[in-house]
Enzyme design. Structure first.
Site, PDB file in Angstrom:
ATOM      1  N   HIS A  42     -33.075  11.439 -40.401  1.00 56.66           N
ATOM      2  CA  HIS A  42     -32.533  11.658 -39.053  1.00 56.66           C
ATOM      3  C   HIS A  42     -31.305  12.558 -39.095  1.00 56.66           C
ATOM      4  CE1 HIS A  42     -29.867   8.702 -40.799  1.00 56.66           C
ATOM      5  NE2 HIS A  42     -28.954   9.151 -39.950  1.00 56.66           N
ATOM      6  N   HIS A  57     -26.256  17.324 -39.714  1.00 60.31           N
ATOM      7  CA  HIS A  57     -26.986  17.337 -40.990  1.00 60.31           C
ATOM      8  C   HIS A  57     -27.926  16.143 -41.067  1.00 60.31           C
ATOM      9  CE1 HIS A  57     -23.538  14.688 -41.635  1.00 60.31           C
ATOM     10  NE2 HIS A  57     -24.379  14.004 -42.407  1.00 60.31           N
TER      11      HIS A  57
HETATM   12  P1  A2P Z   1     -25.762   9.650 -41.339  1.00 62.45           P
HETATM   13  O1  A2P Z   1     -26.587  10.250 -42.418  1.00 62.45           O
HETATM   14  O2  A2P Z   1     -26.502   8.698 -40.499  1.00 62.45           O
HETATM   15  O3  A2P Z   1     -25.110  10.656 -40.471  1.00 62.45           O
HETATM   16  P2  A2P Z   1     -19.196   8.847 -43.847  1.00 62.45           P
HETATM   17  O4  A2P Z   1     -18.571   9.876 -42.949  1.00 62.45           O
HETATM   18  O5  A2P Z   1     -19.297   7.490 -43.254  1.00 62.45           O
HETATM   19  O6  A2P Z   1     -18.610   8.855 -45.217  1.00 62.45           O
HETATM   20  O7  A2P Z   1     -20.693   9.308 -44.038  1.00 62.45           O
HETATM   21  C1  A2P Z   1     -21.034  10.578 -44.469  1.00 62.45           C
HETATM   22  C2  A2P Z   1     -22.522  10.787 -44.246  1.00 62.45           C
HETATM   23  O8  A2P Z   1     -23.282   9.962 -45.103  1.00 62.45           O
HETATM   24  C3  A2P Z   1     -22.969  10.486 -42.846  1.00 62.45           C
HETATM   25  O9  A2P Z   1     -23.812  11.515 -42.481  1.00 62.45           O
HETATM   26  C4  A2P Z   1     -23.614   9.124 -42.940  1.00 62.45           C
HETATM   27  O10 A2P Z   1     -24.597   8.757 -42.036  1.00 62.45           O
HETATM   28  C5  A2P Z   1     -24.098   9.084 -44.358  1.00 62.45           C
HETATM   29  N1  A2P Z   1     -23.933   7.736 -44.914  1.00 62.45           N
HETATM   30  C6  A2P Z   1     -22.796   7.014 -44.977  1.00 62.45           C
HETATM   31  N2  A2P Z   1     -22.990   5.850 -45.628  1.00 62.45           N
HETATM   32  C7  A2P Z   1     -24.298   5.821 -45.966  1.00 62.45           C
HETATM   33  C8  A2P Z   1     -25.126   4.883 -46.650  1.00 62.45           C
HETATM   34  N3  A2P Z   1     -24.651   3.735 -47.109  1.00 62.45           N
HETATM   35  N4  A2P Z   1     -26.429   5.189 -46.798  1.00 62.45           N
HETATM   36  C9  A2P Z   1     -26.938   6.331 -46.337  1.00 62.45           C
HETATM   37  N5  A2P Z   1     -26.211   7.266 -45.693  1.00 62.45           N
HETATM   38  C10 A2P Z   1     -24.907   7.017 -45.504  1.00 62.45           C
END
Ligand code: A2P
Length: 221
Positions: A153, A69
């Protein structure tokens, strides 16, 4: 309805449809396999291993969890600033549940993450939070000066002990270096042109962007 007030997801984003996930995972595995064999990459192996002459198997190096995603807004069930406004935004509500094509224009790897850059269209940009790049400023100082949507991304994998939030920071760092100019010559490969950005950062700009149908939605749990 009070229920709606508190019902904010972990994150909003575009969720790639199942068939294309498989294709992207294959392409990225092929890329890692190829990168691993390049002399240019071997020359900088120490960036990954910390030791000279130590080998690395990139196909095993990153772990991937969950479905592919592109996160738009990380809300953490409403504890993140701006979550509620985002959830209630008209563009967000209107687009919710709709499918559009994400354009994946580059693949990048660092010692921490592997990901795909998403180039958002004019129609997709309104779903991108205005402060997403600025929010990364404490990690990537130049982030705020990059265009809106630069952080978009798909995380394809993370090294042991690395959280997926790192992928967007790694992308922003590469884009900031790209903007500064003064890199070496790109290496022309079948999939596109490969560039080294020091400290284990590599980006392959795809000759043909990959088009990935994705549903704009949210993830709870
Ligand atoms: P990404 O979008 O790079 O894949 P988690 O499993 O750590 O709770 O994260 C769930 C999703 O949210 C993942 O897709 C992750 O990164 C994104 N994510 C986690 N923390 C943040 C943040 N502080 N800011 C933006 N995106 C985040």
């Amino acid at each position: 309805v009070p229920h709606e007030e508190v019902d904010i997801p972990l994150y909003f984003g575009w969720f790639l449809l199942a068939a294309v996930q498989e294709k992207i995972r294959c392409t990225s595995m092929d890329f890692l396999k190829t990168l691993d064999t390049l002399d240019a990459f071997k020359k900088h192996l120490i960036d990954f291993t910390g030791k000279p002459d130590k080998e690395v198997d990139l196909e095993q190096y990153y772990k991937s969890k969950g479905s592919l995603h592109c996160t738009t807004k990380f809300c953490n069930h409403g504890t993140v600033e701006g979550s509620k406004d985002y959830a209630q935004n008209t563009a967000v509500q209107k687009a919710y549940g709709s499918v559009s094509e994400l354009s994946l224009t580059a693949l990048f790897v660092t010692p921490r993450t592997v990901g795909a850059r998403v180039s958002l269209t004019e129609e997709q940009l309104p779903l991108w939070p205005a402060d997403a790049e600025k929010e990364a400023e404490s990690v990537v100082p130049a982030a705020a000066s990059l265009p809106r949507g630069s952080r978009a991304h798909v995380t394809l994998g993370c090294a042991e002990g690395v959280e997926p939030v790192q992928t967007g920071f790694d992308l922003l760092q590469i884009l900031a270096l790209q903007k500064d100019g003064q890199q070496g010559e790109p290496l022309e490969m079948e999939l596109g042109s490969l560039m080294y950005y020091s400290e284990g950062r590599w980006m392959l700009t795809l000759r043909e962007p990959m088009s990935a149908p994705a549903c704009f939605s949210s993830f709870y749990a």
